[in-house]
Design an enzyme around this catalytic site. Structure first.
Site, short mmCIF file in Angstrom:
data_model
loop_
_atom_site.label_atom_id
_atom_site.label_comp_id
_atom_site.label_asym_id
_atom_site.label_seq_id
_atom_site.Cartn_x
_atom_site.Cartn_y
_atom_site.Cartn_z
N HIS A 243 0.96 -1.82 0.04
CA HIS A 243 -0.01 -0.18 -0.38
C HIS A 243 0.82 1.30 0.25
O HIS A 243 0.51 1.94 -1.23
CB HIS A 243 -0.88 0.12 1.23
CG HIS A 243 -1.58 -0.80 1.56
ND1 HIS A 243 -2.88 -1.27 0.74
CD2 HIS A 243 -2.39 -2.06 1.74
CE1 HIS A 243 -3.57 -2.26 1.70
NE2 HIS A 243 -2.80 -3.15 2.01
C1 BDR Z 1 -3.08 0.75 5.40
O1 BDR Z 1 -3.39 0.81 6.57
C2 BDR Z 1 -2.43 0.17 7.49
O2 BDR Z 1 -2.59 -1.63 7.38
C3 BDR Z 1 -1.09 -0.16 5.64
O3 BDR Z 1 0.12 0.44 6.32
C4 BDR Z 1 -1.91 0.63 4.97
O4 BDR Z 1 -1.19 1.85 5.17
C5 BDR Z 1 -3.87 0.10 4.29
O5 BDR Z 1 -5.04 -0.33 4.44
#
Ligand code: BDR
Ligand code: CA
Length: 313
Positions: A243
């Site tokens: 992400h």
């Molecule tokens: C986001 O949530 C976190 O778990 C990850 O680091 C990312 O920023 C994805 O939904």
């Protein structure tokens, strides 16, 4: 041209860690003037520890790291150890950091920096819940117009939710903060799950990290090895979505991404859909656009860029 000044606001998190490494590996384009930590994936004492471990892994103990808010505005903290492990950075074994945290609170650092730097020269890159940014905007509204741009990871439209059926984690954890940021008027680019679920660390891509043979390449491979078990089980996908590095990559290579400039509002009332990013993708309302909401990524281009840059650390 001088590198662009950025502040990374983060809750590491393996994917946050890779986003930070990508920024630190790109000094020609990006000048990381500070890292502000927030509670999110794990509590604040762990996100501040992990951010320091990551900077030392990158050979950058000179980076200033600040502790910020330890809980969302008006809600209990929700964490994501089920994804990131107990430490938030499960996978590699990284040494205890020697660098210390700055004494200043992250909110005061954000305010002071935006007041001191020329207007329109500092970009904020939030990779976690938006608590620190919203608190800074509430405490010092004069800084809002001085922000160059916010490029954040959060939200979803076509992919809907990953922490509830309707909401993405970062926005769900602090919907009120997200509401403040999305309504702030700051130029906003959003990297939602619609993009990040296309940036999957397949086996070949992870092998490429490991094949770098460097401490950074091996640590990143170990992080994604750990991280992917959750997503593979949940989505049946060939690898974990990476992400947060998509935010850094957007700053470095915006041509790898595309999306639409649309209105996005945050649900802050309904418990059922709390934290939903209500994105007017089809432009069915007359609400004014406030967000460049991305939905496409050239995933091969992204992983090529990431691997090539990590090799420099
Ligand atoms: C986001 O949530 C976190 O778990 C990850 O680091 C990312 O920023 C994805 O939904
Ligand atoms: Ca994150």
């Amino acid at each position: 041209m001088a590198p662009r000044k950025i502040i990374i606001d983060t809750d590491p998190g393996q994917d946050d860690a890779v986003a930070i490494l990508l920024a630190l590996a790109s000094p020609v384009e990006l000048d990381v003037i500070g890292i502000t930590c927030v509670a999110g994936n794990v509590p604040l004492h762990l996100t501040t520890l992990n951010a320091r471990k990551v900077c030392e892994l990158a050979g950058r103990p000179d980076i200033s790291i600040f502790a910020g808010c330890d809980r969302p505005l008006g809600r209990d903290l929700v964490t994501a150890e089920h994804v990131h492990g107990k430490t938030g950075l499960d996978g590699p074994t990284l040494p205890e950091p020697r660098m210390t945290l700055q004494a200043q609170h992250a909110i005061d650092f954000l305010i002071e920096t935006l007041r001191v730097e020329p207007p329109g020269t500092v970009t904020i890159c939030p990779l976690g819940p938006l608590t620190n940014i919203a608190m800074a905007f509430e405490k010092a509204p004069d800084i809002i117009s001085r922000v160059q741009e916010i490029v954040l990871m959060g939200g979803a439209y076509f992919e809907v939710g990953n922490i509830t059926p309707a909401a993405e984690f970062n926005i769900f954890v602090d919907p009120q903060a997200a509401h403040i940021v999305f309504r702030s008027g700051v130029p906003l680019t959003v990297v939602p799950l619609d993009v990040t679920h296309k940036a999957l660390v397949t086996k070949a891509r992870n092998d490429a990290f490991r094949a770098l043979g460097t401490p950074v390449g091996i640590a990143v491979a170990q992080m994604t090895d750990f991280f992917e078990r959750f997503d593979k089980e949940k989505y049946g996908s060939p690898g974990a979505p990476l992400h947060d590095p998509c935010v850094t990559a957007f700053l470095l290579a915006p041509h790898l991404f595309s999306g639409r400039f649309i209105n996005v509002e945050i649900e802050t009332h309904s418990e059922l859909t709390m934290g939903m990013t209500v994105a007017d993708w089809w432009r069915v309302t007359s609400r004014p656009p406030n967000t460049l909401f991305l939905n496409q990524i050239d995933a091969d281009g992204f992983f090529d860029l990431l691997t090539e840059r990590l090799a420099k650390l």
